[in-house]
Design an enzyme around this catalytic site. Structure first.
Site, PDB file in Angstrom:
ATOM      1  N   ASP A 211      -1.021  -6.188  -0.427  1.00 44.24           N
ATOM      2  CA  ASP A 211      -1.520  -5.655   0.843  1.00 44.24           C
ATOM      3  C   ASP A 211      -3.034  -5.484   0.844  1.00 44.24           C
ATOM      4  OD1 ASP A 211       0.712  -5.394   2.436  1.00 44.24           O
ATOM      5  OD2 ASP A 211       1.121  -3.322   1.871  1.00 44.24           O
TER       6      ASP A 211
ATOM      7  N   GLU B 194       8.796  -4.464  10.659  1.00 42.35           N
ATOM      8  CA  GLU B 194       9.195  -3.134  10.192  1.00 42.35           C
ATOM      9  C   GLU B 194       9.645  -2.234  11.337  1.00 42.35           C
ATOM     10  OE1 GLU B 194       7.666   0.624   7.434  1.00 42.35           O
ATOM     11  OE2 GLU B 194       6.387  -1.138   7.680  1.00 42.35           O
TER      12      GLU B 194
ATOM     13  N   LYS C 125      -1.373  -9.709   2.651  1.00 39.56           N
ATOM     14  CA  LYS C 125      -0.711  -9.228   3.860  1.00 39.56           C
ATOM     15  C   LYS C 125      -1.591  -8.192   4.540  1.00 39.56           C
ATOM     16  CE  LYS C 125       2.951  -6.378   3.685  1.00 39.56           C
ATOM     17  NZ  LYS C 125       2.574  -5.248   4.582  1.00 39.56           N
TER      18      LYS C 125
ATOM     19  N   ASP D 268       0.823  -1.206   0.000  1.00 45.57           N
ATOM     20  CA  ASP D 268       0.000   0.000   0.000  1.00 45.57           C
ATOM     21  C   ASP D 268       0.860   1.262   0.000  1.00 45.57           C
ATOM     22  OD1 ASP D 268       0.943  -0.060   2.596  1.00 45.57           O
ATOM     23  OD2 ASP D 268      -1.028  -0.139   3.548  1.00 45.57           O
ATOM     24  N   SER D 269       2.181   1.068   0.072  1.00 45.95           N
ATOM     25  CA  SER D 269       3.118   2.178  -0.121  1.00 45.95           C
ATOM     26  C   SER D 269       3.005   2.746  -1.525  1.00 45.95           C
ATOM     27  CB  SER D 269       4.555   1.712   0.143  1.00 45.95           C
ATOM     28  OG  SER D 269       4.849   0.527  -0.586  1.00 45.95           O
TER      29      SER D 269
ATOM     30  N   GLU E  60      -1.749  -5.687   8.472  1.00 50.92           N
ATOM     31  CA  GLU E  60      -0.978  -5.191   9.608  1.00 50.92           C
ATOM     32  C   GLU E  60      -1.667  -5.468  10.938  1.00 50.92           C
ATOM     33  OE1 GLU E  60       0.815  -1.381   7.065  1.00 50.92           O
ATOM     34  OE2 GLU E  60      -0.267  -1.024   8.949  1.00 50.92           O
TER      35      GLU E  60
END
Length: 273
Positions: free
Chosen positions: A85, A177, A113, A46-47, A115
């Site tokens: 993501d 991270e 993925k 999502d970056s 978080e």
């Protein structure tokens, strides 16, 4: 081949002590280049929002954005292993997570993925046939302040416990991270699944970086990153040279033009008269 079967080779790489190289990829040309370079895993992160779409934060990224870029990466690298993501607020419930993971899988993701420590979400996804990558430490979707996590003993202990909880729930991989190297080492030693670090030191089973940081798209310098090129400066220099050539009429030159067939030119000009 199932998602779990595709992901199994990374657990085997961990067992053999072979480091795993992961890079973010956002479009077909990036994916094609990374696949040719034999990058082990392409991460459609999502970056993409802050690095390619001009968003102020990862929180603006939508599921449609992620599916769009996942499809582009898959087209560029048909045989690569691709992780995508789940963006913020798309995995609040097990039902929602499964439905949205299906969107990314249909777009070409081999693994999804998300978080945070949410074992119930992992269990639901794995139960529905998805391979899952966890993400602990700094969570860009949820943490406004981008700072090192796990510095204090209590926080570090919680991070280790969260990693073990996620593994028990069924994750196949874990991104760590921006955490202290010592904490990442403990997590890596205690988990059977591979760990992938970004700003987590040297002891993880693999590493991931943002391709735009690797290429030097901007002047931003991050301690956890290594710049392997200065593409930003190259793009600016190329654009400046192009503008100069257009303004001075040096481009296009005769070599860039397509002349008409000599036999047809007289007939064309006569038709105008």
């Amino acid at each position: 081949m199932s998602m779990a079967d595709k992901a199994a080779r990374f657990a085997e790489m961990k067992r053999r002590g072979e480091p795993i190289a992961m890079l973010t990829a956002y479009d077909a040309p990036m994916a094609r280049a990374e696949a040719a370079a034999r990058v082990d895993i392409l991460l459609v992160g999502d970056s993409v929002g802050t690095n390619m779409l001009g968003y102020a934060s990862e929180q603006e990224v939508t599921l449609a954005d992620m599916a769009h870029h996942t499809r582009a990466v898959r087209r560029g690298a048909p045989d690569a292993f691709v992780i995508s993501d789940l963006p913020v607020a798309t995995y609040e419930t097990p039902t929602e997570a499964v439905a949205n993971a299906r969107v990314l899988a249909e777009a070409g993701a081999d693994m999804v993925k998300f978080e945070g420590c949410r074992p119930a979400i992992v269990e639901a996804l794995v139960g529905a046939g998805f391979a899952v990558c966890g993400h602990l430490g700094l969570e860009p979707q949820h943490h406004a302040e981008k700072r090192l996590k796990g510095k204090q003993a209590g926080e570090a202990h919680q991070l280790v416990e969260a990693a073990l909880t996620m593994e028990k729930a069924g994750i196949a991989m874990l991104v760590l991270e921006l955490i202290p190297e010592e904490v990442a080492e403990i997590v890596t030693q205690r988990l059977k699944v591979p760990t992938i670090g970004i700003g987590a030191g040297r002891a993880t089973d693999g590493q991931v970086l943002v391709i735009c940081d690797v290429l030097g798209y901007t002047k931003a310098a991050f301690r956890h990153n290594k710049r392997y090129a200065e593409v930003g400066e190259t793009m600016e220099a190329a654009a400046r040279a192009y503008v100069g050539d257009v303004h001075s009429k040096a481009f296009p030159a005769a070599a860039n033009a397509f002349p008409m067939n000599k036999e047809q030119l007289p007939e064309f000009l006569a038709s105008l008269a």
